[in-house]
Motif scaffolding. Structure first.
Motif, mmCIF file in Angstrom:
data_model
loop_
_atom_site.group_PDB
_atom_site.id
_atom_site.type_symbol
_atom_site.label_atom_id
_atom_site.label_comp_id
_atom_site.label_asym_id
_atom_site.label_seq_id
_atom_site.Cartn_x
_atom_site.Cartn_y
_atom_site.Cartn_z
ATOM 1 N N VAL A 104 3.005 14.755 -11.461
ATOM 2 C CA VAL A 104 4.077 15.032 -10.505
ATOM 3 C C VAL A 104 3.437 15.340 -9.160
ATOM 4 O O VAL A 104 2.728 16.340 -9.016
ATOM 5 N N LEU A 105 3.693 14.480 -8.180
ATOM 6 C CA LEU A 105 3.142 14.638 -6.836
ATOM 7 C C LEU A 105 4.264 14.988 -5.872
ATOM 8 O O LEU A 105 5.336 14.359 -5.905
ATOM 9 N N GLY A 106 4.023 15.968 -5.004
ATOM 10 C CA GLY A 106 4.991 16.321 -3.988
ATOM 11 C C GLY A 106 4.988 15.342 -2.831
ATOM 12 O O GLY A 106 4.495 14.223 -2.949
ATOM 13 N N ASP A 107 5.541 15.764 -1.703
ATOM 14 C CA ASP A 107 5.657 14.904 -0.526
ATOM 15 C C ASP A 107 4.404 15.004 0.357
ATOM 16 O O ASP A 107 3.668 15.991 0.328
ATOM 17 N N ASN A 108 4.194 13.963 1.162
ATOM 18 C CA ASN A 108 3.145 13.947 2.198
ATOM 19 C C ASN A 108 1.745 14.187 1.634
ATOM 20 O O ASN A 108 0.918 14.868 2.248
ATOM 21 N N ILE A 109 1.474 13.600 0.491
ATOM 22 C CA ILE A 109 0.174 13.745 -0.158
ATOM 23 C C ILE A 109 -0.671 12.512 0.130
ATOM 24 O O ILE A 109 -0.160 11.389 0.165
ATOM 25 N N PHE A 128 -4.545 16.911 0.271
ATOM 26 C CA PHE A 128 -5.417 15.766 0.570
ATOM 27 C C PHE A 128 -6.536 15.769 -0.452
ATOM 28 O O PHE A 128 -7.328 16.713 -0.513
ATOM 29 N N LEU A 129 -6.620 14.690 -1.248
ATOM 30 C CA LEU A 129 -7.627 14.575 -2.298
ATOM 31 C C LEU A 129 -8.621 13.501 -1.892
ATOM 32 O O LEU A 129 -8.268 12.334 -1.748
ATOM 33 N N SER A 148 -12.772 17.835 -1.492
ATOM 34 C CA SER A 148 -13.837 16.960 -1.018
ATOM 35 C C SER A 148 -13.989 15.736 -1.910
ATOM 36 O O SER A 148 -13.703 15.767 -3.111
ATOM 37 N N GLY A 149 -14.457 14.652 -1.323
ATOM 38 C CA GLY A 149 -14.748 13.452 -2.087
ATOM 39 C C GLY A 149 -15.786 13.706 -3.159
ATOM 40 O O GLY A 149 -16.660 14.566 -3.017
#
Length: 250
Positions: A104-109, A128-129, A148-149
């Motif tokens: 489940v992902l929210g908005d503006n991700i 931010f992932l 972080s990446g």
């Protein structure tokens, strides 16, 4: 706009002004909001990658309005009848990212290239992932988190934190908070709550609950940060302790 080589199965629901590019596959279990863009060779609504899954189960994928899905992204439908894997509105899912069943992902991700989300992962609004970061099943990623990446995440990440490597909290995402217009008082309280939770010895859930019950924190942001420690099925990422801690926190 639907490219002639795209495959959209009967039963899929496509919102207004969507763009489906060459070779994209939209399975019958998918519901796309308005203005969703699906780039070449993405597969939306495929079966969960679970050995015991019965393909006859009627489950779904919901993609929110304005979300952009880049090349070779895969989003799998839920394991459970009548349940949906959810991607919120105005998300940006970059190339080759994977969103597993029941996430489940929210908005503006933003999911950068090659991010891998296992089943039942929850991601809060404005997270931010970074590229090639991987996330264990049932982990929760709080609102406004920046990862972080190449990170490996197996624990829950509290809202508004910066996280790197293997479950290492390195500070507050102060730049992100300022960019999104959070008031100075909220940022001040978050710094205090962050310090209270991560620098007080003891059980982290109990420490956060005590801080919340103290009545010292008035802003919604500080409350969301502290309340995050009340839930979840996994443990929590802990502060990276080194000689540069003061600078990282600031």
């Amino acid at each position: 706009m639907i490219h002639p080589t795209a495959i959209i199965e009967p039963g899929a629901q496509i919102g207004a002004d969507c763009e489906i590019h060459a070779g994209a596959i939209i399975k019958r279990h998918v519901i796309l909001g308005d203005r969703v863009t699906v780039h070449p060779y993405a597969v939306i609504g495929g079966d969960p990658q679970a050995l015991a899954f019965d393909p006859a189960v009627e489950s779904f994928v919901r993609i929110g309005a304005g979300t952009r899905i880049r090349e070779h992204v895969t989003v799998n439908r839920s394991l459970h009848a009548g349940v949906a894997t959810v991607v919120g509105e105005n998300c940006f899912i970059m190339a080759a990212a994977h969103v597993a069943h029941d996430a489940v992902l929210g908005d503006n991700i933003v999911l950068a290239n090659n991010v891998l989300l296992a089943g039942h992962v929850e991601v809060g609004t404005n997270a931010f992932l970074g590229g090639a970061a991987v996330f264990h099943q049932f982990t929760r990623i709080g609102e406004g988190v920046m990862v972080s990446g190449n990170s490996s995440i197996t624990r829950d990440l509290a809202p508004y934190t910066l996280v790197a490597e293997r479950d290492e909290v390195i500070g507050l995402n102060v730049v992100g908070l300022k960019r999104r217009g959070h008031p100075r008082e909220a940022i001040r309280e978050l710094k205090e709550a962050f310090h209270a939770v991560y620098f007080t010895p003891g059980n982290i859930r109990e420490v956060a609950a005590s801080a919340l019950a103290s009545g010292e924190y008035k802003t919604a942001e500080a409350h969301r940060f502290l309340q995050f420690f009340e839930g979840g099925k996994r443990s929590f990422a802990r502060l990276k302790r080194n000689e540069n801690l003061a600078g990282a926190e600031e």
